[in-house]
Design a protein around this motif. Structure first.
Motif, short mmCIF file in Angstrom:
data_model
loop_
_atom_site.label_atom_id
_atom_site.label_comp_id
_atom_site.label_asym_id
_atom_site.label_seq_id
_atom_site.Cartn_x
_atom_site.Cartn_y
_atom_site.Cartn_z
N GLY A 146 56.05 34.45 52.59
CA GLY A 146 56.61 35.39 53.55
C GLY A 146 55.59 36.46 53.91
O GLY A 146 54.49 36.16 54.37
N ALA A 147 55.97 37.71 53.69
CA ALA A 147 55.09 38.83 54.04
C ALA A 147 54.16 39.23 52.91
O ALA A 147 53.45 40.23 53.02
N PHE A 148 54.14 38.45 51.82
CA PHE A 148 53.36 38.83 50.65
C PHE A 148 52.24 37.83 50.39
O PHE A 148 52.40 36.62 50.58
N ASP A 149 51.11 38.37 49.94
CA ASP A 149 49.94 37.56 49.61
C ASP A 149 49.55 37.81 48.16
O ASP A 149 49.54 38.96 47.70
N LEU A 150 49.22 36.72 47.46
CA LEU A 150 48.73 36.82 46.09
C LEU A 150 47.22 36.63 46.10
O LEU A 150 46.72 35.63 46.62
N TYR A 151 46.51 37.61 45.56
CA TYR A 151 45.06 37.56 45.47
C TYR A 151 44.63 37.55 44.01
O TYR A 151 45.28 38.16 43.15
N ARG A 152 43.54 36.87 43.75
CA ARG A 152 42.83 37.01 42.49
C ARG A 152 41.48 37.65 42.79
O ARG A 152 40.85 37.32 43.80
N PHE A 153 41.06 38.56 41.93
CA PHE A 153 39.81 39.25 42.21
C PHE A 153 38.88 39.22 41.01
O PHE A 153 39.30 39.16 39.86
N LEU A 154 37.58 39.24 41.34
CA LEU A 154 36.52 39.17 40.34
C LEU A 154 35.55 40.32 40.55
O LEU A 154 35.32 40.75 41.69
N PRO A 155 34.95 40.81 39.48
CA PRO A 155 33.92 41.85 39.61
C PRO A 155 32.59 41.22 40.01
O PRO A 155 32.48 39.98 40.07
N PRO A 156 31.56 42.01 40.25
CA PRO A 156 30.25 41.44 40.61
C PRO A 156 29.49 40.86 39.43
O PRO A 156 28.42 40.29 39.61
N PHE A 157 30.03 41.00 38.21
CA PHE A 157 29.37 40.52 37.00
C PHE A 157 27.95 41.09 36.88
O PHE A 157 26.99 40.37 36.60
N GLY A 158 27.86 42.39 37.14
CA GLY A 158 26.57 43.06 36.99
C GLY A 158 26.20 43.21 35.52
O GLY A 158 27.06 43.24 34.65
N ARG A 159 24.91 43.32 35.27
CA ARG A 159 24.42 43.46 33.90
C ARG A 159 23.98 44.89 33.63
O ARG A 159 22.97 45.14 32.98
N ASP A 160 24.74 45.86 34.14
CA ASP A 160 24.38 47.27 34.00
C ASP A 160 25.14 47.96 32.87
O ASP A 160 25.06 49.19 32.73
N GLY A 161 25.90 47.19 32.08
CA GLY A 161 26.61 47.78 30.95
C GLY A 161 27.97 48.37 31.28
O GLY A 161 28.67 48.82 30.37
N ARG A 162 28.36 48.36 32.54
CA ARG A 162 29.67 48.91 32.89
C ARG A 162 30.78 47.94 32.52
O ARG A 162 30.58 46.73 32.51
N GLU A 163 31.96 48.49 32.24
CA GLU A 163 33.10 47.62 31.96
C GLU A 163 33.50 46.89 33.24
O GLU A 163 33.35 47.41 34.35
N GLN A 164 34.00 45.67 33.08
CA GLN A 164 34.37 44.87 34.23
C GLN A 164 35.70 44.17 33.96
O GLN A 164 35.99 43.76 32.83
N HIS A 165 36.48 44.04 35.02
CA HIS A 165 37.84 43.52 34.92
C HIS A 165 38.06 42.41 35.94
O HIS A 165 37.48 42.44 37.03
N ILE A 166 38.91 41.47 35.57
CA ILE A 166 39.44 40.50 36.53
C ILE A 166 40.92 40.79 36.68
O ILE A 166 41.50 41.55 35.88
#
Length: 248
Positions: A146-166
């Protein structure tokens, strides 16, 4: 032979470490005693100051019903370790200074409390949740209803030590969030994602990927194996390529 086996049975299964909330020390007790605020539609869960997950639903009544189920969700290996071995989190307190006769009335006290609340929000968004909020994500729409969309998202997988989430996100036709759930990745999982993205960028060609990473073919193969992704490779082809590179 390897190609036929992959088509017939799929690639070798890989498992990622995840823990139910029941197994995260203290989470069940915390969820039981956390105060639910009027109008609350979501929560950020921390373990020893490490952001474990974000959870958002469209209406306060939805959240009130689903709040206890957070203990049944899955959390990353890093969060499990922090909960086991991290030091106790210091108590958060607010101090409203009454210097120079600043607090005279209830209105003054209310304004000072509101100022402290805003300061907390700014400190939280700019420090504790900064990596979650400021990371550029790549989104893939996987379903529409209907009017709703389901998305999955990924981080850039950088190697800078920052926390990353999916995570997953449901939004309506106006872009408003109807559901959000995130999962904190461990450093090992970030390394896997980094390698997979670099391989995908070079059409899964090991030679071109190694060149883009500034390393050798053999070293890239070693890194793929160390990341637990060796099942993606044809051992016979890899051995021949490494031998040819050594002879060359």
């Amino acid at each position: 032979d390897w190609s036929r086996e992959a088509v017939r049975r799929g690639l070798s299964p890989r498992a990622e470490a995840a823990y139910a909330g029941w197994d995260v020390p203290g989470l069940g007790d915390a969820l039981r005693v956390f105060e639910l605020h009027p109008g609350q539609c979501g929560v950020l869960v921390y373990a020893a100051d490490a952001l474990a997950a974000a959870f958002v639903v469209p209406h306060p009544e939805d959240y009130r019903v689903l709040h206890p189920t957070l203990v049944e969700d899955l959390y990353g290996e890093l969060v499990h370790q922090y909960a086991h071995y991290g030091a106790p989190v210091p108590e958060f307190t607010a101090r409203i200074r009454d210097g120079a006769g600043g607090i005279r009335t209830l209105a003054d006290l209310r304004a000072a409390a509101l100022g402290q609340e805003r300061a907390w929000a700014a400190a939280h968004d700019g420090l504790m949740a900064r990596d979650l909020l400021e990371t550029p994500y790549s989104f893939e729409r996987v379903y529409r209803a209907g009017a709703f969309d389901l998305y999955r998202f990924l981080p850039p997988f950088g190697r800078d030590g920052r926390e990353q989430h999916i995570g997953e996100l449901i939004s309506d036709h106006k872009g408003r969030t109807a559901y959000l759930k995130t999962f904190r990745l461990s450093e090992k999982q970030v390394r896997k994602g980094y390698l997979l993205h670099r391989l995908a960028d070079r059409d899964w060609h090991l030679g071109r990927t190694a060149e883009a990473l500034g390393t050798s073919y053999a070293e890239l193969v070693r890194r793929i194996g160390a990341a637990g992704l060796g099942g993606l490779l044809d051992a016979h082809v890899v051995a021949r390529k490494v031998r040819e590179a050594g002879e060359g």
